[in-house]
Design a protein around this motif. Structure first.
Motif, PDB file in Angstrom:
ATOM      1  N   MET A 174       0.844  -1.196   0.000  1.00  0.00           N
ATOM      2  CA  MET A 174       0.000   0.000   0.000  1.00  0.00           C
ATOM      3  C   MET A 174       0.880   1.248   0.000  1.00  0.00           C
ATOM      4  N   ALA A 175       0.719   2.087  -1.019  1.00  0.00           N
ATOM      5  CA  ALA A 175       1.475   3.330  -1.172  1.00  0.00           C
ATOM      6  C   ALA A 175       0.679   4.254  -2.091  1.00  0.00           C
ATOM      7  N   THR A 176       1.206   5.441  -2.312  1.00  0.00           N
ATOM      8  CA  THR A 176       0.491   6.372  -3.199  1.00  0.00           C
ATOM      9  C   THR A 176       0.345   5.800  -4.602  1.00  0.00           C
ATOM     10  N   SER A 177       1.339   5.002  -5.019  1.00  0.00           N
ATOM     11  CA  SER A 177       1.258   4.398  -6.354  1.00  0.00           C
ATOM     12  C   SER A 177       0.163   3.344  -6.439  1.00  0.00           C
ATOM     13  N   SER A 178      -0.336   2.907  -5.271  1.00  0.00           N
ATOM     14  CA  SER A 178      -1.404   1.903  -5.250  1.00  0.00           C
ATOM     15  C   SER A 178      -2.787   2.523  -5.376  1.00  0.00           C
ATOM     16  N   ILE A 179      -2.865   3.851  -5.224  1.00  0.00           N
ATOM     17  CA  ILE A 179      -4.154   4.540  -5.301  1.00  0.00           C
ATOM     18  C   ILE A 179      -4.289   5.128  -6.703  1.00  0.00           C
ATOM     19  N   LYS A 180      -5.129   4.544  -7.490  1.00  0.00           N
ATOM     20  CA  LYS A 180      -5.344   5.006  -8.861  1.00  0.00           C
ATOM     21  C   LYS A 180      -6.534   5.980  -8.862  1.00  0.00           C
ATOM     22  N   VAL A 181      -6.334   7.124  -9.503  1.00  0.00           N
ATOM     23  CA  VAL A 181      -7.332   8.197  -9.479  1.00  0.00           C
ATOM     24  C   VAL A 181      -7.933   8.376 -10.869  1.00  0.00           C
ATOM     25  N   PHE A 182      -9.260   8.431 -10.919  1.00  0.00           N
ATOM     26  CA  PHE A 182      -9.977   8.608 -12.180  1.00  0.00           C
ATOM     27  C   PHE A 182     -10.958   9.774 -12.043  1.00  0.00           C
ATOM     28  N   VAL A 183     -11.040  10.599 -13.069  1.00  0.00           N
ATOM     29  CA  VAL A 183     -12.043  11.665 -13.149  1.00  0.00           C
ATOM     30  C   VAL A 183     -12.818  11.446 -14.435  1.00  0.00           C
ATOM     31  N   ASN A 184     -14.126  11.263 -14.270  1.00  0.00           N
ATOM     32  CA  ASN A 184     -14.982  10.951 -15.423  1.00  0.00           C
ATOM     33  C   ASN A 184     -14.450   9.715 -16.159  1.00  0.00           C
ATOM     34  N   ASN A 185     -14.010   8.721 -15.354  1.00  0.00           N
ATOM     35  CA  ASN A 185     -13.492   7.440 -15.860  1.00  0.00           C
ATOM     36  C   ASN A 185     -12.198   7.568 -16.660  1.00  0.00           C
ATOM     37  N   ILE A 186     -11.538   8.721 -16.541  1.00  0.00           N
ATOM     38  CA  ILE A 186     -10.247   8.928 -17.212  1.00  0.00           C
ATOM     39  C   ILE A 186      -9.151   8.938 -16.153  1.00  0.00           C
ATOM     40  N   PHE A 187      -8.135   8.114 -16.330  1.00  0.00           N
ATOM     41  CA  PHE A 187      -7.041   8.025 -15.371  1.00  0.00           C
ATOM     42  C   PHE A 187      -6.225   9.316 -15.372  1.00  0.00           C
ATOM     43  N   ILE A 188      -5.969   9.844 -14.180  1.00  0.00           N
ATOM     44  CA  ILE A 188      -5.153  11.053 -14.051  1.00  0.00           C
ATOM     45  C   ILE A 188      -4.066  10.804 -13.010  1.00  0.00           C
ATOM     46  N   THR A 189      -3.092  11.686 -12.972  1.00  0.00           N
ATOM     47  CA  THR A 189      -2.000  11.561 -11.997  1.00  0.00           C
ATOM     48  C   THR A 189      -1.911  12.845 -11.176  1.00  0.00           C
ATOM     49  N   PRO A 190      -2.669  12.937 -10.107  1.00  0.00           N
ATOM     50  CA  PRO A 190      -2.595  14.119  -9.247  1.00  0.00           C
ATOM     51  C   PRO A 190      -1.292  14.143  -8.467  1.00  0.00           C
ATOM     52  N   ASN A 191      -1.086  15.200  -7.719  1.00  0.00           N
ATOM     53  CA  ASN A 191       0.120  15.347  -6.912  1.00  0.00           C
ATOM     54  C   ASN A 191      -0.183  14.921  -5.476  1.00  0.00           C
ATOM     55  N   PHE A 192       0.305  13.742  -5.076  1.00  0.00           N
ATOM     56  CA  PHE A 192       0.093  13.280  -3.704  1.00  0.00           C
ATOM     57  C   PHE A 192       1.006  14.067  -2.766  1.00  0.00           C
ATOM     58  N   THR A 193       0.408  14.681  -1.775  1.00  0.00           N
ATOM     59  CA  THR A 193       1.153  15.511  -0.824  1.00  0.00           C
ATOM     60  C   THR A 193       1.321  14.854   0.534  1.00  0.00           C
ATOM     61  N   LYS A 194       0.557  13.771   0.774  1.00  0.00           N
ATOM     62  CA  LYS A 194       0.631  13.144   2.091  1.00  0.00           C
ATOM     63  C   LYS A 194       0.180  11.692   1.991  1.00  0.00           C
ATOM     64  N   PHE A 195       0.905  10.783   2.672  1.00  0.00           N
ATOM     65  CA  PHE A 195       0.489   9.391   2.790  1.00  0.00           C
ATOM     66  C   PHE A 195       1.212   8.791   3.994  1.00  0.00           C
ATOM     67  N   PHE A 196       0.476   8.372   5.022  1.00  0.00           N
ATOM     68  CA  PHE A 196       1.108   7.798   6.205  1.00  0.00           C
ATOM     69  C   PHE A 196       0.119   6.921   6.963  1.00  0.00           C
ATOM     70  N   LEU A 197       0.682   6.044   7.801  1.00  0.00           N
ATOM     71  CA  LEU A 197      -0.113   5.142   8.625  1.00  0.00           C
ATOM     72  C   LEU A 197      -0.631   5.898   9.828  1.00  0.00           C
ATOM     73  N   VAL A 198      -1.950   5.981   9.950  1.00  0.00           N
ATOM     74  CA  VAL A 198      -2.564   6.734  11.051  1.00  0.00           C
ATOM     75  C   VAL A 198      -2.651   5.873  12.306  1.00  0.00           C
TER      76      VAL A 198
END
Length: 448
Positions: A87-111
């Motif tokens: 599990m990492a930012t690369s594991s979270i795939k983001v889609f807008v209107n079913n189109i894959f995009i690559t946003p800028n991840f600014t934070k990812f940590f174990l809470v």
């Protein structure tokens, strides 16, 4: 025969007794035991991944976002025998209107975590595109001791990504009381505006205006994208603000609705200065004014206008800084069929002109430089909760001064007369929009 039978029966009983005896004896020593052939920990449940929550930094409308907003969420993994965790930012795939995009991840940590659960927090921004935001976690990110892996998961976030500003059209509708209603029709739902009525579907705005006014109105959609629609009220005559100037160049002009009093003076870069202003306001409002008049004769000089026969003084008019002239009832002159209030006087730069109480004619060389005229203006409305007055002056070689309103003095230096000015009555709800519009013409300025 009988003897044989007896012998056989005796042997039968003997062996029976012996068998029972030994069976009973050995039973006392039977040891019961359980042998572990194989210890198996059977796990038939695949690792599970859930999206606990997700929201945007668009505080008023958290279900809408554009690329400037930060999207924040929490993901929970349920499994107590994890042997592989990718599990990492690369594991979270983001889609807008079913189109894959690559946003800028600014934070990812174990809470947080315990024996069976792990919770991660993530944030990303620069979410491009338009449409519904969907997250996907691929199969195989988590694997347990049994070799089972998570299934592919799609999460509908409920957030709409919108990076397109709204488009709007303006229409003026004249009413029977000489007012005009501004109607704005938008191609999408927009946020409410103070002072404006909004339709039930949030796609139409309307507001009633009493007089001429032109300015760009910013409209903003739920995702905080903004665009301008030009408000251009031309036919509202419930209240008329009309004014003009005399400057020895363009002579007398009459304008209204915030237009420039002497546009020709500015466009031609004339050295002429505004020597006299005349102004009137119709309707229920009372306009008051003050002016600073800079003259050749200096302090104490009193001038009589050769045309209106009205008086003005060097310096502040009225002389007392606590007094105001009421437009329409003081310093009044009759011009083109209407009553105007006059500030200053004609001929402040005329050769051989004199003050009424000082005999010191202006020399020709001085008069030709056009050094004198009105250098400061103040306007205010008396007891108005709905409207304000906004005004601005133009000084040669300086440009448009910062906008003033509601009694503030608009001037550069009292010995630097203005070339032109503009003024308008504005609903208080539109005050800042209108001021921002006029301030676009200001290059650099500070009061001296």
């Amino acid at each position: 025969m009988h003897q044989k039978i007896k012998i056989i029966l005796c042997f039968f009983f003997f062996f029976t007794i012996i068998t029972l005896f030994f069976s009973s004896t050995f039973a006392k020593y039977v040891i019961e035991d359980i042998f572990t052939i194989a210890k198996l920990d059977i796990d038939r449940c695949k690792p599970n991944i859930e999206l606990i929550d997700i929201t945007s930094s668009n505080h008023h409308y958290t279900n809408y976002a554009n690329k400037t907003h930060t999207i924040t969420g929490h993901i929970k993994i349920t499994e107590n025998h994890i042997v592989k965790n990718n599990m990492a930012t690369s594991s979270i795939k983001v889609f807008v209107n079913n189109i894959f995009i690559t946003p800028n991840f600014t934070k990812f940590f174990l809470v947080s975590q315990n024996a069976t659960q792990k919770i991660y927090e993530f944030s990303f921004t620069h979410t491009t595109g338009d449409g519904a935001l969907t997250l996907m976690i691929p199969e195989g990110i988590i694997e347990d001791k049994s070799g089972l892996v998570n299934d592919t998961k799609y999460f509908s976030t409920g957030i709409i990504i919108d990076n397109t500003p709204p488009n709007a059209t303006f229409q003026e509708v004249v009413s029977s009381n000489h007012k005009s209603k501004a109607q704005i029709t938008c191609n999408e739902a927009i946020r409410p505006l103070v002072g404006w009525e909004i339709s039930s579907n949030s796609m139409m705005l309307s507001k009633e205006f009493s007089s001429y006014i032109t300015y760009p109105l910013p409209i903003t959609d739920f995702a905080e994208n903004s665009s301008n629609v030009t408000i251009d009220i031309k036919n509202a005559t419930n209240m008329i603000l009309e004014y003009g100037t005399y400057d020895n160049f363009s002579n007398q002009t009459l304008v209204s609705g915030g237009k420039i009093s002497s546009p020709a003076t500015i466009s031609s870069n004339s050295i002429c200065k505004t020597e006299s202003i005349f102004i009137r306001l119709t309707g229920d409002l009372t306009l008051q004014t003050r002016a600073y008049v800079h003259t050749y004769w200096g302090d104490g000089a009193r001038m009589i206008c050769p045309y209106s026969e009205l008086s003005s003084y060097h310096g502040y008019n009225p002389i007392s800084t606590s007094e105001w002239i009421t437009v329409g009832s003081q310093q009044a002159l009759f011009y083109q069929g209407n009553i105007y209030t006059q500030l200053g006087r004609y001929g402040l730069n005329s050769k051989n002109a004199n003050a009424s109480n000082i005999k010191n004619p202006i020399p020709s060389a001085i008069a030709s430089q056009y050094l004198y005229g009105i250098s400061g203006l103040q306007f205010k409305l008396k007891n108005s909760s709905e409207f304000c007055v906004v005004y601005q002056s133009y000084v040669k070689d300086v440009g448009w001064l910062a906008v003033s309103c509601d009694g503030e003095e608009n001037f550069y230096q009292h010995d630097k007369p203005i070339c032109a000015f503009r003024i308008n009555i504005v609903p208080k709800t539109e005050k800042q929009f209108f001021i921002d519009f006029w301030m676009r013409d200001v290059t650099s300025y500070s009061h001296q």
